[in-house]
Design a protein around this motif. Structure first.
Motif, mmCIF file in Angstrom:
data_model
loop_
_atom_site.group_PDB
_atom_site.id
_atom_site.type_symbol
_atom_site.label_atom_id
_atom_site.label_comp_id
_atom_site.label_asym_id
_atom_site.label_seq_id
_atom_site.Cartn_x
_atom_site.Cartn_y
_atom_site.Cartn_z
ATOM 1 N N SER A 25 26.586 -43.777 17.331
ATOM 2 C CA SER A 25 26.810 -43.597 18.753
ATOM 3 C C SER A 25 26.168 -44.506 19.776
ATOM 4 O O SER A 25 26.912 -44.800 20.734
ATOM 5 N N ALA A 26 25.134 -44.987 19.557
ATOM 6 C CA ALA A 26 24.493 -45.849 20.339
ATOM 7 C C ALA A 26 25.135 -47.164 20.192
ATOM 8 O O ALA A 26 25.218 -47.918 21.215
ATOM 9 N N ALA A 27 25.632 -47.672 19.014
ATOM 10 C CA ALA A 27 26.264 -48.887 18.829
ATOM 11 C C ALA A 27 27.414 -48.852 19.844
ATOM 12 O O ALA A 27 28.090 -49.915 20.094
ATOM 13 N N ILE A 28 28.193 -47.714 19.611
ATOM 14 C CA ILE A 28 29.600 -47.819 20.216
ATOM 15 C C ILE A 28 29.481 -47.729 21.688
ATOM 16 O O ILE A 28 30.159 -48.244 22.408
ATOM 17 N N SER A 29 28.540 -46.995 22.338
ATOM 18 C CA SER A 29 28.184 -46.944 23.815
ATOM 19 C C SER A 29 27.551 -48.116 24.190
ATOM 20 O O SER A 29 27.807 -48.320 25.671
ATOM 21 N N ARG A 30 27.173 -49.054 23.540
ATOM 22 C CA ARG A 30 26.364 -50.305 23.901
ATOM 23 C C ARG A 30 27.785 -51.160 24.598
ATOM 24 O O ARG A 30 28.670 -51.353 23.818
ATOM 25 N N PRO A 31 27.291 -51.543 25.586
ATOM 26 C CA PRO A 31 28.377 -52.693 26.252
ATOM 27 C C PRO A 31 28.477 -53.745 25.431
ATOM 28 O O PRO A 31 27.417 -54.252 24.957
ATOM 29 N N PRO A 32 29.537 -54.594 25.459
ATOM 30 C CA PRO A 32 29.785 -55.854 24.713
ATOM 31 C C PRO A 32 28.696 -56.614 25.222
ATOM 32 O O PRO A 32 28.631 -56.866 26.588
#
Length: 135
Positions: free
Chosen positions: A124-131
């Motif tokens: 979840s943290a990786a997905i919600s992290r901005p590019p």
């Protein structure tokens, strides 16, 4: 075979076959009285022992510890260090609200606990992290 003597003979033969296959430590426990043989009626499900219903660890502490762990490898080491039996891992999973397959082996149960506690949070943290910004 309704004669009690014949029934007793048949039962003793089955018990002898069972006992012959036991490891030495279990035979010693039977001999000194620290273990016992029990008759389980297959028609009625056996009551679950109280020890099997409890994970044997502080579930809230495990939940908090897993929530603080930042990677899957460390989470796997943490679960392995608890040295829980399959029954206790199942109980822990149940206490954590995690469903595991009935035929799951120890490693699979540990993996499910790890995925639903540490893994999902990291995903979840990786997905919600901005590019990362491109230059």
């Amino acid at each position: 075979m309704s004669d009690p003597a014949d029934l007793a003979h048949a039962v003793l033969l089955r018990v002898a076959e069972f006992v012959r296959a036991l490891p030495a430590d279990q035979l010693a426990a039977l001999a000194d009285g620290t273990a016992k043989l029990a008759v389980i009626d297959k028609a009625r499900p056996a009551a679950r022992p109280a020890a099997a219903a409890s994970p044997g660890v502080d579930t809230d502490r495990v939940r908090a510890d897993l929530a603080a762990i930042g990677d899957r490898a460390a989470g796997a080491r943490y679960l392995a260090d608890l040295k829980l039996t399959v029954a206790k891992l199942r109980a822990l999973a149940r206490e954590l609200g995690i469903t595991v397959p009935s035929k799951a082996k120890k490693a699979e149960i540990e993996q499910d606990i790890l995925q639903w506690t540490v893994g999902r949070r990291l995903d979840s943290a990786a997905i919600s992290r901005p590019p990362a910004a491109r230059s």
